[in-house]
Design an enzyme around this catalytic site. Structure first.
Site, PDB file in Angstrom:
ATOM      1  N   ARG A 219       0.826  -1.265   0.014  1.00 41.89           N
ATOM      2  CA  ARG A 219      -0.159  -0.227   0.160  1.00 41.89           C
ATOM      3  C   ARG A 219       1.049   1.369  -0.008  1.00 41.89           C
ATOM      4  O   ARG A 219       0.511   1.941  -0.641  1.00 41.89           O
ATOM      5  CB  ARG A 219      -0.838  -0.082   1.293  1.00 41.89           C
ATOM      6  CG  ARG A 219      -1.656   1.304   1.377  1.00 41.89           C
ATOM      7  CD  ARG A 219      -2.772   1.350   2.117  1.00 41.89           C
ATOM      8  NE  ARG A 219      -3.068   0.724   3.281  1.00 41.89           N
ATOM      9  CZ  ARG A 219      -2.253   0.970   4.433  1.00 41.89           C
ATOM     10  NH1 ARG A 219      -1.608   1.797   4.674  1.00 41.89           N
ATOM     11  NH2 ARG A 219      -2.231  -0.023   5.715  1.00 41.89           N
TER      12      ARG A 219
ATOM     13  N   ASP B  71      -7.289  17.712 -16.005  1.00 40.63           N
ATOM     14  CA  ASP B  71      -7.510  16.435 -16.595  1.00 40.63           C
ATOM     15  C   ASP B  71      -7.056  16.318 -18.278  1.00 40.63           C
ATOM     16  O   ASP B  71      -7.437  16.904 -18.918  1.00 40.63           O
ATOM     17  CB  ASP B  71      -8.919  16.109 -16.381  1.00 40.63           C
ATOM     18  CG  ASP B  71      -9.294  14.602 -16.906  1.00 40.63           C
ATOM     19  OD1 ASP B  71      -8.569  14.048 -17.650  1.00 40.63           O
ATOM     20  OD2 ASP B  71     -10.339  14.335 -16.447  1.00 40.63           O
TER      21      ASP B  71
ATOM     22  N   LYS C 242      -7.345   4.892 -20.357  1.00 44.99           N
ATOM     23  CA  LYS C 242      -7.531   5.358 -21.709  1.00 44.99           C
ATOM     24  C   LYS C 242      -6.274   5.027 -22.612  1.00 44.99           C
ATOM     25  O   LYS C 242      -5.756   4.058 -22.694  1.00 44.99           O
ATOM     26  CB  LYS C 242      -8.059   6.749 -21.590  1.00 44.99           C
ATOM     27  CG  LYS C 242      -9.174   6.952 -20.983  1.00 44.99           C
ATOM     28  CD  LYS C 242     -10.474   6.472 -21.377  1.00 44.99           C
ATOM     29  CE  LYS C 242     -11.617   6.271 -20.154  1.00 44.99           C
ATOM     30  NZ  LYS C 242     -11.955   7.785 -19.736  1.00 44.99           N
TER      31      LYS C 242
ATOM     32  N   TYR D 296     -16.083  15.591 -17.954  1.00 52.13           N
ATOM     33  CA  TYR D 296     -16.238  14.270 -18.103  1.00 52.13           C
ATOM     34  C   TYR D 296     -17.444  13.692 -17.075  1.00 52.13           C
ATOM     35  O   TYR D 296     -17.246  14.523 -15.948  1.00 52.13           O
ATOM     36  CB  TYR D 296     -14.973  13.419 -17.623  1.00 52.13           C
ATOM     37  CG  TYR D 296     -15.249  11.904 -17.512  1.00 52.13           C
ATOM     38  CD1 TYR D 296     -15.439  11.155 -18.672  1.00 52.13           C
ATOM     39  CD2 TYR D 296     -14.959  11.514 -16.288  1.00 52.13           C
ATOM     40  CE1 TYR D 296     -15.466   9.823 -18.414  1.00 52.13           C
ATOM     41  CE2 TYR D 296     -15.348  10.048 -16.108  1.00 52.13           C
ATOM     42  CZ  TYR D 296     -15.537   9.258 -17.165  1.00 52.13           C
ATOM     43  OH  TYR D 296     -15.710   7.717 -17.188  1.00 52.13           O
TER      44      TYR D 296
HETATM   45  C1  LIG Z   1     -12.696   8.315 -18.173  1.00 50.13           C
HETATM   46  C2  LIG Z   1     -12.094   9.443 -17.797  1.00 50.13           C
HETATM   47  C3  LIG Z   1     -12.122   9.853 -16.787  1.00 50.13           C
HETATM   48  C4  LIG Z   1     -12.084   8.729 -15.509  1.00 50.13           C
HETATM   49  O1  LIG Z   1     -11.348   7.687 -15.592  1.00 50.13           O
HETATM   50  P1  LIG Z   1     -11.444   6.146 -15.075  1.00 50.13           P
HETATM   51  O2  LIG Z   1     -10.219   5.296 -15.172  1.00 50.13           O
HETATM   52  O3  LIG Z   1     -12.437   5.619 -16.005  1.00 50.13           O
HETATM   53  O4  LIG Z   1     -12.038   6.326 -13.655  1.00 50.13           O
HETATM   54  C5  LIG Z   1     -11.663  10.907 -16.205  1.00 50.13           C
HETATM   55  N1  LIG Z   1     -11.561  11.945 -17.106  1.00 50.13           N
HETATM   56  C6  LIG Z   1     -11.667  11.719 -18.411  1.00 50.13           C
HETATM   57  C7  LIG Z   1     -11.745  12.762 -19.260  1.00 50.13           C
HETATM   58  C8  LIG Z   1     -12.211  10.465 -18.812  1.00 50.13           C
HETATM   59  O5  LIG Z   1     -12.215  10.242 -19.965  1.00 50.13           O
END
Ligand SMILES: *Cc1c(COP(=O)(O)O)cnc(C)c1O
Length: 402
Positions: free
Chosen positions: A48, A174, A199, A100
């Site tokens: 952890r 982000d 992603k 998002y």
């Molecule tokens: C998918 C996504 C997230 C969240 O990510 P997860 O790995 O699905 O929790 C946050 N911001 C954007 C722009 C995303 O496309």
């Protein structure tokens, strides 16, 4: 720190410190580590808090995100959870109005519980955002381009202005849509950059993960404290898989973007309203190009009719109907019915969110195959027609400029 190379090279280059010189990072699938003695504690004690496979991944992430500190956690939303825990009860924050869906859900939850006061504004309007930034604001959440509306914000102007109002305002960005290959938000003055590694970073849709990158040591220490306290650090095996996915990031994104450019032009030439920052018709094409090294591989377009859009989505073969993006295979979706269904219809309407919008997330397949597949779906959906000479016409009878 040794010499640094360009991103493409850094992604695949590593100097191993492994005892056997393994050519890929070893997987330490172990929850605990034995200590040399009571008085002499080793580098790792409990996964952890730290694990060598995760450390290897974090070092790679720090290099490509141009950060001093990078952290790998269990999802993109996990990143946001860690970051919002830096705030105090009642703190005021500014967030975009086209975030998002999951980000919107978590911020709304915290707002409704009274943990935070969240002010949503159109971040493409730099002057409006500046007028809302006061010393009472503790954090600003930005995303660019947003998806699926593909809105672009002036990250550097907003970050610089926020820091001129107060050095203590934390600007959070982000970067999921661009990935470190196409954008380096820390260079534009943001304090914390995070992305969903589910992603592009991983690129194969076989794990969930998130990455946080920071330059300031004090901020990094606070983030590490939360990660260690809550136990959301990425597991060794997922860290190991993410290391593998990461090595092909540059070449995947290059191909995905090439394909996406072709598809954006194809759809625009038929006459659809296409949102893609790589097109000169995008209202913030130049601002985007000044911040990024490419336009990415997500676009959206409108057909003018919800039913037509539904038929198009249901008639593709190669494009899978799925949420998410950044994977090697192409996906198609209707955000109003899928990824953005967690935003209520009234809010969507207030934000001019077209209910017929189709989002395409482009993969590494052959571009002509993708265009053929889309053409078939457009014809079946009734959005296009062909004449006996196989020439394509849009729904109002104008020949497509192909
Ligand atoms: C998918 C996504 C997230 C969240 O990510 P997860 O790995 O699905 O929790 C946050 N911001 C954007 C722009 C995303 O496309």
């Amino acid at each position: 720190m040794g010499k640094s190379y360009s991103l493409e090279t850094e992604l695949v280059f590593s100097k191993s410190s492994d005892q056997y010189n393994a050519s890929v990072p070893p997987l330490y699938q172990s929850a605990t580590f034995k200590q040399p003695s009571l008085s002499n504690m080793g580098e790792y004690d409990y996964t952890r808090s730290g694990n060598p496979t995760r450390t290897y991944l974090q070092n790679q992430l720090a290099k490509i995100m141009k950060a001093n500190h990078a952290f790998a956690v269990t999802s993109g939303m996990g990143c946001l959870d860690v970051i919002t825990r830096l705030l105090k009860p009642g703190d005021e924050v500014i967030a975009g109005d086209d975030l998002y869906g999951g980000t919107h859900r978590l911020l709304t939850y915290l707002n409704n519980k009274g943990d935070l006061k969240v002010h949503h504004h159109d971040t493409t309007n730099t002057e409006l955002i500046k007028s809302k930034i006061t010393p009472d604001i503790k954090m600003i959440f930005l995303e660019s381009p947003t998806n699926p509306l593909i809105k672009v914000c002036d990250v550097k102007s907003i970050a610089d202005y926020a820091h001129s109002v107060s050095e203590d305002i934390i600007v959070v960005f982000d970067n999921t849509m661009m990935s470190p290959i196409l954008m380096t938000p820390l260079d534009l003055g943001v304090d914390i950059q995070y992305e969903s590694a589910t992603k592009y970073l991983n690129g194969h849709h076989d794990i969930m993960a998130g990455a946080i990158a920071i330059r300031k040591p004090e901020l990094a220490e606070r983030v590490y404290f939360v990660i260690n306290s809550t136990g959301c650090g990425l597991s060794p095996f997922d860290s190991w898989l993410l290391c593998r996915g990461l090595r092909t990031l540059a070449i995947r994104v290059e191909r995905q973007q090439q394909n996406c450019n072709k598809i954006a032009e194809f759809l625009q030439n038929i006459g659809f309203k296409v949102r893609y920052p790589g097109l000169k018709s995008h209202p913030q094409h130049e601002l985007h190009s000044s911040m990024c090294r490419g336009a990415g591989a997500v676009l959206s377009f409108e057909t003018g009719c919800i039913r037509t859009s539904e038929r198009i989505v249901e008639n593709t073969d190669i494009f899978g109907i799925a949420v998410s993006f950044g994977c090697v295979n192409s996906l198609i979706s209707m955000p109003c019915k899928m990824s953005h269904a967690s935003i209520d219809a009234k809010t969507r309407e207030e934000r001019d969110f077209p209910e017929d919008l189709i989002r395409l997330c482009i993969g590494i397949e052959n571009a002509d195959d993708l265009i053929d597949d889309l053409t078939k779906a457009l014809l079946k959906g009734g959005a296009c027609k062909v004449n006996e000479k196989d020439e394509l016409f849009n729904a109002v009878g104008v020949q497509a400029k192909l």
